[in-house]
Design a protein around this motif. Structure first.
Motif, short mmCIF file in Angstrom:
data_model
loop_
_atom_site.label_atom_id
_atom_site.label_comp_id
_atom_site.label_asym_id
_atom_site.label_seq_id
_atom_site.Cartn_x
_atom_site.Cartn_y
_atom_site.Cartn_z
N SER A 124 97.13 58.15 41.80
CA SER A 124 96.80 58.28 40.38
C SER A 124 96.52 59.74 40.04
O SER A 124 96.28 60.57 40.92
CB SER A 124 95.57 57.44 40.05
OG SER A 124 94.39 58.07 40.54
N PRO A 125 96.52 60.09 38.74
CA PRO A 125 96.13 61.44 38.35
C PRO A 125 94.75 61.83 38.87
O PRO A 125 94.48 63.00 39.15
CB PRO A 125 96.14 61.38 36.81
CG PRO A 125 97.16 60.32 36.51
CD PRO A 125 97.00 59.30 37.59
N GLY A 126 93.87 60.83 39.04
CA GLY A 126 92.53 61.11 39.55
C GLY A 126 92.41 61.07 41.06
O GLY A 126 91.31 61.21 41.60
N GLY A 127 93.54 60.87 41.76
CA GLY A 127 93.54 60.92 43.21
C GLY A 127 93.31 59.60 43.92
O GLY A 127 93.09 59.57 45.13
N ILE A 128 93.39 58.47 43.22
CA ILE A 128 93.20 57.16 43.83
C ILE A 128 94.55 56.65 44.33
O ILE A 128 95.53 56.63 43.57
CB ILE A 128 92.58 56.17 42.84
CG1 ILE A 128 91.22 56.69 42.37
CG2 ILE A 128 92.46 54.78 43.45
CD1 ILE A 128 90.61 55.88 41.25
N ARG A 152 84.71 55.46 46.14
CA ARG A 152 86.15 55.68 46.24
C ARG A 152 86.60 56.05 47.65
O ARG A 152 87.75 55.79 48.02
CB ARG A 152 86.57 56.75 45.23
CG ARG A 152 86.53 56.24 43.80
CD ARG A 152 86.74 57.34 42.78
NE ARG A 152 87.93 58.14 43.04
CZ ARG A 152 88.35 59.14 42.27
NH1 ARG A 152 87.66 59.45 41.17
NH2 ARG A 152 89.42 59.82 42.58
N ASP A 209 93.10 54.72 37.68
CA ASP A 209 92.00 55.53 37.14
C ASP A 209 91.17 54.74 36.15
O ASP A 209 89.94 54.89 36.08
CB ASP A 209 92.54 56.80 36.49
CG ASP A 209 93.01 57.83 37.50
OD1 ASP A 209 92.60 57.72 38.68
OD2 ASP A 209 93.78 58.73 37.13
N ARG A 210 91.83 53.89 35.39
CA ARG A 210 91.11 53.08 34.41
C ARG A 210 90.19 52.07 35.10
O ARG A 210 89.06 51.83 34.65
CB ARG A 210 92.13 52.35 33.53
CG ARG A 210 91.56 51.69 32.29
CD ARG A 210 92.69 51.43 31.31
NE ARG A 210 92.21 50.80 30.09
CZ ARG A 210 92.89 50.81 28.95
NH1 ARG A 210 94.07 51.42 28.87
NH2 ARG A 210 92.38 50.21 27.87
N ARG A 238 97.95 55.29 36.12
CA ARG A 238 96.97 55.30 35.03
C ARG A 238 96.01 54.12 35.15
O ARG A 238 94.82 54.24 34.85
CB ARG A 238 97.70 55.28 33.68
CG ARG A 238 98.58 56.51 33.42
CD ARG A 238 99.10 56.53 31.99
NE ARG A 238 99.94 55.38 31.67
CZ ARG A 238 101.26 55.33 31.89
NH1 ARG A 238 101.89 56.36 32.46
NH2 ARG A 238 101.97 54.26 31.56
N GLU A 283 82.44 59.13 44.07
CA GLU A 283 83.41 59.59 45.07
C GLU A 283 83.00 59.19 46.47
O GLU A 283 83.82 58.73 47.27
CB GLU A 283 83.54 61.12 45.00
CG GLU A 283 84.56 61.70 45.98
CD GLU A 283 85.98 61.23 45.73
OE1 GLU A 283 86.72 61.08 46.72
OE2 GLU A 283 86.33 61.01 44.56
N GLY A 291 88.27 54.65 38.39
CA GLY A 291 87.91 56.06 38.21
C GLY A 291 86.43 56.30 37.99
O GLY A 291 85.93 57.40 38.22
N GLY A 292 85.70 55.28 37.55
CA GLY A 292 84.27 55.44 37.30
C GLY A 292 83.40 55.27 38.52
O GLY A 292 82.16 55.43 38.44
#
Length: 455
Positions: free
Chosen positions: A40-44, A214, A235-236, A232, A243, A239-240
């Protein structure tokens, strides 16, 4: 190890049956499924089998660390948490959260095993983002309100009481105690009544804060979603999460390799017998040869040696099975069966004899080939529905087997030779290392020590 206690009951029976049918539809492309790594854009990271044949998406996810990481004095916390995460989050109380899931036809559930805490999510593709939002709330803002907590606590206590009344479950717990001593693997996954009765919202909040991070997260998806949208979505949904967290892992479990025979006295006409001895872990080079040996010995149903000797030839049991159980911190050959109290001693004698025969001579060529044919043929069926495919990919990830495992598995099983199987059988199998627990009133075992669960 196939000795888990009953899972909590389903909360919305029937409401999502139509979605379940969609999730279980066979995919026409499953046999040649391409597994993609998505970040993901957030690295997941997630693994994906994309297939738009049916407009549904299945997601399986898990966090390292399960019931074995429950602290002393809070045994059963992970299992209680698994029942509570869909019982309200943020501004949605239990009824509102459940209604929202039902309105959108979303199947959401959680479970806790000894080594992991897992979840599943099934939804129509058009509702994927709404499902991600609800999952994010469940993982980061669960409510743990009093009414659902007491309701889930009662259900868990019913499970605990039922397990204590089950001779087979009691035998399994005694066996785990014999094998693992004071290790957390010896504890019941549902915990103890006295502990469950006092666990509260603060314990559950601490569990969520410590466990859902995460760095311990694994995700797999299958169905009508492309890599960009899945990125996407990840992250949705996740993402919260923090880490990293403070929780440490556990070292390898020390398995008692000294065989024992114990009796748990119960007034039942059919004795329940469970047994186990140390076996290779999943990352052991001997694993696939041991897998084949187990299939021939007792894992192959009516084609296995033990079934043939005990059921077909002598009618001593309706069925016996063995398993090569691989946990994160231990490996075991395990098995179980039922027989009349009058025939326990005879049946155990034959079990030990066949165990020794396999150790000394291993399988023959025909047995080896039959085992390989079955083990090579059945595995692709794990990818024939979106739900099964996602769950299979998650299991592969969490075992650290690599994204190419499905292809490599077939190659490694095919490569096992008769010499490999015989060497591994001789290395690992030893009837003197078998720990056996009998629940019942067995005749001919007067010298065996009596035991029971602590009250």
């Amino acid at each position: 190890m196939k000795m888990a206690l009953p899972r909590p009951v389903l909360k919305r029976p029937g409401l999502l049956a139509w979605l379940g049918l969609l999730l279980l539809l066979v995919s026409p492309t499953a046999g040649a499924a391409e597994i993609r790594r998505v970040v993901s854009p957030g690295g997941i990271e997630a693994w994906l089998i994309a297939d738009d044949a049916v407009p549904v998406v299945s997601v399986a996810f898990g966090f390292e660390g399960g019931t074995a990481l429950d602290p002393a004095g809070r045994e059963g916390l992970a299992r209680l948490a698994s029942t509570m995460l869909d019982e309200g989050a943020a501004d949605l109380d239990s009824a509102a959260f459940q209604q929202r899931l039902a309105d959108l036809g979303i199947d959401l559930g959680f479970d806790a095993g000894p080594d992991d805490f897992t979840g599943r999510l099934g939804m129509l593709a058009e509702h994927a983002e709404a499902a991600a939002d609800l999952l994010a709330l469940a993982l980061t803002r669960p409510r743990f309100d009093a009414e659902p907590l007491e309701r889930m606590r009662r259900q868990l206590l019913i499970n605990i009481d039922s397990a204590i009344r089950s001779p087979g479950t009691v035998a399994g717990r005694v066996l785990r105690r014999q094998l693992f001593g004071d290790d957390p693997y010896a504890r019941p996954e549902d915990g103890f009544r006295a502990v469950i009765e006092r666990l509260g919202p603060d314990d559950l909040r601490a569990f969520v804060a410590d466990r859902f991070t995460r760095d311990r997260l694994f995700v797999a998806a299958a169905g009508d979603i492309d890599p960009d949208r899945l990125g996407r979505w990840l992250d949705r949904a996740f993402g919260g999460l923090p880490e990293k967290g403070p929780l440490a892992g556990l070292g390898d479990a020390l398995v008692n390799a000294t065989g024992t025979l114990q009796v748990v006295e119960r007034d039942i006409p059919q004795a329940r017998i469970v047994f186990a001895q140390p076996g290779p872990q999943r990352d052991d080079p001997d694993f696939f040869a041991a897998y084949i040996v187990n299939y021939v010995l007792g894992g192959g149903g009516f084609s296995s040696r033990l079934m043939n000797e005990l059921r077909e030839k002598r009618g001593l049991t309706y069925g016996i099975s063995t398993d090569l159980a691989t946990m994160e911190r231990a490996g075991l050959f395990t098995g179980g069966f039922e027989t009349g109290n009058a025939t326990v001693a005879e049946t155990l004698s034959i079990l030990r004899r066949e165990w020794q025969r396999m150790a000394e001579a291993g399988p023959d060529e025909a047995e080896l080939q039959a085992a390989k044919d079955y083990l090579l043929g059945y595995y692709p069926r794990n990818l024939t529905t979106t739900a099964r495919a996602a769950g299979t990919l998650l299991g592969i990830q969490m075992a650290g087997l690599g994204i190419d495992y499905i292809e490599r598995r077939q190659e490694e099983i095919a490569a096992v030779t008769l010499a490999d199987a015989r060497r591994v059988a001789g290395k690992w199998l030893d009837p003197a290392r078998l720990s056996i627990v009998v629940a019942g009133r067995p005749q001919g075992l007067d010298a065996a020590p009596r035991t029971d669960l602590p009250q």
